[in-house]
Write a protein that holds these residues in place. Structure first.
Motif, PDB file in Angstrom:
ATOM      1  N   SER B  26     -74.824 -24.770 -33.939  1.00  0.00           N
ATOM      2  CA  SER B  26     -76.077 -24.290 -33.350  1.00  0.00           C
ATOM      3  C   SER B  26     -77.185 -24.195 -34.389  1.00  0.00           C
ATOM      4  CB  SER B  26     -75.873 -22.940 -32.671  1.00  0.00           C
ATOM      5  OG  SER B  26     -75.446 -21.986 -33.608  1.00  0.00           O
ATOM      6  N   VAL B  27     -76.868 -23.721 -35.598  1.00  0.00           N
ATOM      7  CA  VAL B  27     -77.950 -23.565 -36.567  1.00  0.00           C
ATOM      8  C   VAL B  27     -78.412 -24.913 -37.106  1.00  0.00           C
ATOM      9  CG1 VAL B  27     -76.778 -23.381 -38.783  1.00  0.00           C
ATOM     10  CG2 VAL B  27     -78.733 -21.954 -38.314  1.00  0.00           C
ATOM     11  N   ARG B  28     -77.501 -25.884 -37.128  1.00  0.00           N
ATOM     12  CA  ARG B  28     -77.931 -27.197 -37.605  1.00  0.00           C
ATOM     13  C   ARG B  28     -78.716 -27.968 -36.564  1.00  0.00           C
ATOM     14  NH1 ARG B  28     -74.208 -25.796 -40.804  1.00  0.00           N
ATOM     15  NH2 ARG B  28     -73.779 -26.691 -42.843  1.00  0.00           N
ATOM     16  N   LEU B  29     -78.635 -27.538 -35.306  1.00  0.00           N
ATOM     17  CA  LEU B  29     -79.389 -28.223 -34.271  1.00  0.00           C
ATOM     18  C   LEU B  29     -80.817 -27.691 -34.170  1.00  0.00           C
ATOM     19  CD1 LEU B  29     -76.643 -28.505 -31.520  1.00  0.00           C
ATOM     20  CD2 LEU B  29     -77.618 -30.341 -32.889  1.00  0.00           C
ATOM     21  N   VAL B  30     -81.071 -26.536 -34.820  1.00  0.00           N
ATOM     22  CA  VAL B  30     -82.429 -25.986 -34.806  1.00  0.00           C
ATOM     23  C   VAL B  30     -83.325 -26.871 -35.661  1.00  0.00           C
ATOM     24  CG1 VAL B  30     -83.809 -24.030 -35.596  1.00  0.00           C
ATOM     25  CG2 VAL B  30     -81.651 -23.632 -34.445  1.00  0.00           C
ATOM     26  N   PRO B  31     -84.553 -27.175 -35.209  1.00  0.00           N
ATOM     27  CA  PRO B  31     -85.432 -28.014 -36.020  1.00  0.00           C
ATOM     28  C   PRO B  31     -85.755 -27.327 -37.336  1.00  0.00           C
ATOM     29  CG  PRO B  31     -86.380 -27.637 -33.846  1.00  0.00           C
ATOM     30  CD  PRO B  31     -85.167 -26.785 -33.942  1.00  0.00           C
ATOM     31  N   GLY B  32     -85.950 -28.126 -38.364  1.00  0.00           N
ATOM     32  CA  GLY B  32     -86.251 -27.547 -39.663  1.00  0.00           C
ATOM     33  C   GLY B  32     -84.961 -27.253 -40.398  1.00  0.00           C
ATOM     34  N   ASP B  33     -84.662 -28.024 -41.426  1.00  0.00           N
ATOM     35  CA  ASP B  33     -83.417 -27.774 -42.151  1.00  0.00           C
ATOM     36  C   ASP B  33     -83.749 -27.194 -43.517  1.00  0.00           C
ATOM     37  OD1 ASP B  33     -82.534 -31.039 -43.570  1.00  0.00           O
ATOM     38  OD2 ASP B  33     -84.401 -29.899 -43.568  1.00  0.00           O
ATOM     39  N   PHE B  34     -82.736 -27.091 -44.351  1.00  0.00           N
ATOM     40  CA  PHE B  34     -82.884 -26.452 -45.644  1.00  0.00           C
ATOM     41  C   PHE B  34     -83.987 -27.109 -46.474  1.00  0.00           C
ATOM     42  CE2 PHE B  34     -81.942 -24.259 -49.357  1.00  0.00           C
ATOM     43  CZ  PHE B  34     -81.773 -25.138 -50.411  1.00  0.00           C
ATOM     44  N   ALA B  35     -84.037 -28.430 -46.464  1.00  0.00           N
ATOM     45  CA  ALA B  35     -85.051 -29.136 -47.260  1.00  0.00           C
ATOM     46  C   ALA B  35     -86.457 -28.791 -46.781  1.00  0.00           C
ATOM     47  CB  ALA B  35     -84.814 -30.647 -47.180  1.00  0.00           C
ATOM     48  N   THR B  36     -86.624 -28.687 -45.453  1.00  0.00           N
ATOM     49  CA  THR B  36     -87.942 -28.352 -44.899  1.00  0.00           C
ATOM     50  C   THR B  36     -88.396 -26.987 -45.379  1.00  0.00           C
ATOM     51  OG1 THR B  36     -87.165 -29.454 -42.904  1.00  0.00           O
ATOM     52  CG2 THR B  36     -89.267 -28.313 -42.769  1.00  0.00           C
ATOM     53  N   ILE B  37     -87.492 -26.025 -45.375  1.00  0.00           N
ATOM     54  CA  ILE B  37     -87.851 -24.661 -45.772  1.00  0.00           C
ATOM     55  C   ILE B  37     -88.201 -24.616 -47.248  1.00  0.00           C
ATOM     56  CG2 ILE B  37     -86.970 -22.355 -46.125  1.00  0.00           C
ATOM     57  CD1 ILE B  37     -87.379 -22.753 -43.329  1.00  0.00           C
ATOM     58  N   VAL B  38     -87.344 -25.193 -48.064  1.00  0.00           N
ATOM     59  CA  VAL B  38     -87.540 -25.086 -49.513  1.00  0.00           C
ATOM     60  C   VAL B  38     -88.843 -25.756 -49.938  1.00  0.00           C
ATOM     61  CG1 VAL B  38     -86.686 -26.002 -51.682  1.00  0.00           C
ATOM     62  CG2 VAL B  38     -85.136 -24.842 -50.155  1.00  0.00           C
ATOM     63  N   LEU B  39     -89.158 -26.917 -49.335  1.00  0.00           N
ATOM     64  CA  LEU B  39     -90.365 -27.634 -49.738  1.00  0.00           C
ATOM     65  C   LEU B  39     -91.609 -27.094 -49.048  1.00  0.00           C
ATOM     66  CD1 LEU B  39     -88.799 -31.189 -49.740  1.00  0.00           C
ATOM     67  CD2 LEU B  39     -89.483 -29.862 -51.733  1.00  0.00           C
ATOM     68  N   GLY B  40     -91.465 -26.551 -47.856  1.00  0.00           N
ATOM     69  CA  GLY B  40     -92.601 -25.951 -47.155  1.00  0.00           C
ATOM     70  C   GLY B  40     -93.729 -26.938 -46.958  1.00  0.00           C
ATOM     71  N   ASN B  41     -94.920 -26.553 -47.393  1.00  0.00           N
ATOM     72  CA  ASN B  41     -96.095 -27.390 -47.225  1.00  0.00           C
ATOM     73  C   ASN B  41     -96.053 -28.616 -48.146  1.00  0.00           C
ATOM     74  OD1 ASN B  41     -98.191 -27.374 -45.472  1.00  0.00           O
ATOM     75  ND2 ASN B  41     -99.389 -25.828 -46.498  1.00  0.00           N
TER      76      ASN B  41
END
Lengths: 520, 313
Positions: B26-41
């Motif tokens: 379920s958590v991997r199906l949520v949009p936005g993964d670890f790379a998205t969070i860490v890199l942000g903008n």
């Protein structure tokens, strides 16, 4: 009966044993002087409170604010920011020369600089660090024009660029473009996530993830007499009220991210000093220029004229931010163009522009994405929605959790967005990656060949006056083309106990002056 | 009873396995993964691809799940992407805070909630009962974050009686530890004790009308002796059930209280892991909370046979 009672008793005893065992288990240590008990003792520890915990301590990989603030106290850069906004001064490089063709930078390093491991830093470490920055990707764009970097001798580094690159000196001063100890990197599996490979005034003592980062004085630091404090602690207090309460109680000595709501409270608090300077965190209404309605410049201009920046500033930022009437450069920046393209809200002009574009009131429906983690951006979005409605544009707001929000933003899956950028210093940073046709952070999908030409010229021109002139034109185009409707530049506010002295509050939020700080 | 306990523990294993699958996917199906969070903008496709490859996030999902499960059976819970510390270590650090908060809140509930509930039920529909009912209503209605903030403002900021936040471990001294935990325990315990109060009140009402109570009264037993001797044991099953449910949810960590009082407990750990898409940490934490719930329920069920000798497994 007795047997039942004894079983119950054993269960209770068992629970007590578990609690007792937990008392001996390793636990996060926090310093807790309640109500200023330790105020009269000689303090050798500076406690700084901030909202978030660092994501990592690796300088070449970290991109979040919390991490950068901690890292810049553990490491050094070749050049460094001064207390003036936009200027750089020597740091690890005590001097440097630029060749006449602006392609070769020769940097002379200070001799005898030591890493925290005790090893002396040489030019080879500089070469290694720059290569690592390029390989790790996060800030590789700062060094993309570097054709070669070599150690001419132990204390001289020669960097050759492929073309003149005006922002280069500023990038050498970015708090994350630091010189790292290759041995430390390799000893920790290629990453400095929770290790220390720096030359900076403070070194890593202990990191209680989620609670606090404890740093201790580096005795062999190359700047004589620095740092003044023996210990520096960065404490994470997520709730803004809890943060300001801790400052008022004397449990922490400084808060480096004061929210607008807390400013009024802290200004009236006893023993607390609040200092605000114009900052580098600017917020905007982003418009996806490939959208069916928003690809028409008149529609974008209509939105840019329909929003009431002053009203949003007053309501969301308590009037504390500086409204942006042109583009994203604030009036404190040397390249600021005083063009006043959006002096105030002009509803009539907005309606006329919409009509000229061929749309009737209510015909355009747009979705606005905003990160639910940042309440001030959600609030600004609500006001924009109301103001745009009066001009005949209907907006629906989607407040998304940050991971989902950034995912959509990066994939261009949005019509409108309210978001911000921070930390820019050089004028090239404010525009190139954001507005150039293939720009790395051009989330708006904006493209303008004339602007591209000017942007390329702007970063290869080293003549200062000529550069300022180019950026005047750039600001005019960006403001009029309106891929973003710029809202405001936030103030950066720090609050500290009144016995803290020698700290400089810097627009970029840099905390490198913590090495100078002491108590009266 | 031992056989029953073993049977229950064994039947918990498929439940935990199922939960591990649900949590993982379920958590991997949520949009936005670890790379998205860490890199942000600062997100670029290249930087993201490099990060994903480093953490093995570019492998097919079932393969990632099996790798994680395999490590789990070897006792390796994985490590946090963010801080690179082992998940087990992070959980063990957060546990004392949550355990102590839970224990103190339960003590509050037991020593305040139960007696008050008894008083209300014993004097049903008279003045003490009205007072207790109102107290219970207030306890349930008042949001614990508001209560916590109010306590900080009055007890900490104005009166300087307690620190405004942070956890002082037992190793630094019992007094300091209790001082740092007093306000969070009261803020949390208030709601718990209100629930327990209502439950013990209704249990008391049920018992007090029974034949054996009338018999005891006829024999001259009344007041405290009556309650301790004949009522408590018979109301315990209801109360223990409620306490078990409350304990289970408390052990999951109270995110709001932990944020207000800057306590690094299991709740904030889980929330941080989810916000950061720190997958391994998140999975480990959720699995831990679920296991706690299952264990608590088992203990509660086993306790029934202790409380009521007529119940045999």
């Amino acid at each position: 009966m007795f047997k039942r009672h004894s079983l119950l008793l054993m269960m209770v005893l068992g629970l007590l044993l578990v609690l007792g065992a937990c008392a001996g288990a390793p636990q996060p240590e926090t310093e807790q002087p309640a109500g200023g008990e330790q105020a009269n003792q000689v303090k050798d520890t500076m406690i700084v409170a901030k909202q978030s915990d660092p994501s990592s301590l690796d300088p070449h990989l970290a991109s979040d604010e919390a991490a950068i603030r901690c890292i810049e106290n553990m490491y050094n850069t070749l050049l460094t920011y001064t207390d003036g906004y936009g200027e750089v001064a020597p740091s690890l490089a005590k001097s440097y020369e630029v060749s006449d063709d602006n392609l070769t930078y020769t940097l002379h390093l200070i001799q005898g600089v030591k890493f925290h491991s005790g090893r002396v830093m040489t030019a080879d470490d500089v070469v290694y660090s720059i290569e690592r920055i390029k390989n790790e990707g996060v800030r590789a764009s700062h060094f993309e024009k570097v054709a070669s970097v070599e150690a001419a001798d132990d204390h001289t580094v020669v960097i050759t660029l492929s073309e003149p690159f005006a922002p280069f000196a500023t990038y050498l001063a970015h708090p994350c473009n630091v010189i790292v100890d290759q041995d430390a990197v390799e000893a920790n599996g290629g990453k400095l996530t929770n290790a220390d490979g720096g030359t900076g005034p403070f070194m890593l003592e202990k990191w209680d993830v989620g609670t606090q980062l404890s740093l201790t004085k580096f005795a062999d630091y190359w700047e004589a007499g620095k740092p003044v404090m023996n210990h520096l602690v960065f404490r994470t207090i997520a709730d803004s009220t809890a943060r300001s309460t801790a400052l008022r109680n004397g449990e922490v000595d400084m808060i480096i991210d004061v929210t607008e709501q807390e400013i009024a409270v802290l200004k009236n608090a006893e023993g607390v000093v609040v200092e605000s300077v114009p900052g580098t965190f600017w917020e905007y209404l982003g418009m996806n220029c490939e959208h069916q309605y928003l690809d028409n410049v008149k529609v974008r201009q209509a939105l840019a004229n329909a929003i009431d920046r002053d009203a949003i500033n007053a309501a969301v930022k308590m009037g504390n931010a500086e409204v942006l009437h042109v583009a994203n450069l604030p009036s404190t920046h040397e390249a600021y163009a005083d063009l006043n393209i959006y002096p105030a809200r002009d509803l009539e002009k907005a309606k006329n522009l919409l009509a000229e574009a061929g749309y009737q009131a209510g015909e355009i429906n747009l979705e606005l994405l905003v990160g639910s983690d940042w309440q001030y951006q959600v609030d600004a979005a609500q006001m924009i929605k109301a103001q745009a409605a009066e001009a005949g544009i209907t907006i629906a707001i989607s407040a998304l959790e940050s991971g989902i929000f950034f995912d959509n933003l990066n994939n261009g899956a949005f019509d409108l967005t309210v978001v911000g950028w921070s930390g820019f210093v050089d004028m090239d940073e404010y525009f190139y990656n954001l507005f150039r046709s293939d720009g790395a952070y051009n989330q708006q999908n904006y493209t303008n060949p004339e602007l591209d030409r000017l942007l390329d010229q702007g970063r290869t021109t080293l003549d200062h006056a000529a550069r300022l002139d180019i950026y005047q034109q750039i600001q005019q185009i960006v403001a009029e083309d309106a891929p973003m409707a710029f809202l405001y530049m936030n103030n950066y506010t720090v609050a500290m106990r009144d016995n803290v002295q020698n700290y400089i509050v810097h627009p970029t939020a840099a905390t490198i002056w913590l090495k100078d700080v002491s108590f009266k | 009873m031992l056989r029953y306990a073993c049977k229950r523990i064994l039947s918990a294993v498929p439940v935990l396995l199922l939960i591990s699958i649900v949590v993982f996917f379920s958590v991997r199906l949520v949009p936005g993964d670890f790379a998205t969070i860490v890199l942000g903008n600062l997100y670029t496709d290249e930087a993201a691809a490099a990060l994903r490859q480093q953490y093995g996030l570019d492998q097919p999902l079932p393969q990632q799940y099996l790798i994680w499960l395999g490590n789990l059976f070897q006792g390796d819970f994985g490590y946090s992407y963010i801080s690179r510390q082992p998940v087990a270590e992070l959980l063990l650090k957060a546990l004392p805070v949550t355990l102590e908060l839970t224990a103190l809140s339960l003590l509050f509930a037991i020593f305040i909630g139960i007696p008050l509930g008894y008083v209300g039920g014993y004097h049903r529909n008279r003045l003490p009962d009205s007072c207790v009912s109102v107290l219970g209503l207030i306890g349930i209605s008042v949001p614990n974050f508001w209560l916590g903030s109010m306590m900080i403002l009055t007890l900490s900021l104005t009166l300087h009686l307690f620190p405004s936040g942070g956890f002082v471990p037992l190793s630094s001294g019992l007094a300091a530890n209790l001082r740092s935990m007093f306000m969070p325990a009261v803020a949390l315990g208030g709601a718990v004790s209100a629930v327990v109060m209502r439950s013990s009140r209704s249990a008391m009402i049920e018992v007090v009308d029974q034949e054996y109570i009338k018999m005891a009264r006829a024999k001259g037993v009344y007041g405290l002796r009556l309650i301790l001797g004949h009522v408590v044991r018979n109301t315990m099953i209801n109360i223990v059930t409620i306490l078990g449910l409350q304990t289970g949810s408390l052990l999951g960590g109270s995110v709001v209280i932990e944020k207000i009082f800057s306590l690094a407990g299991v709740g904030s750990l889980a929330l941080r892991a989810i916000s950061n898409r720190d997958y391994l940490l998140m999975q480990g934490t959720v699995l831990f909370i679920t296991t706690m719930f299952v264990l608590i329920n088992l203990i509660v069920d086993l306790s029934y046979s202790l409380l009521n000798p007529q119940i045999k497994y």
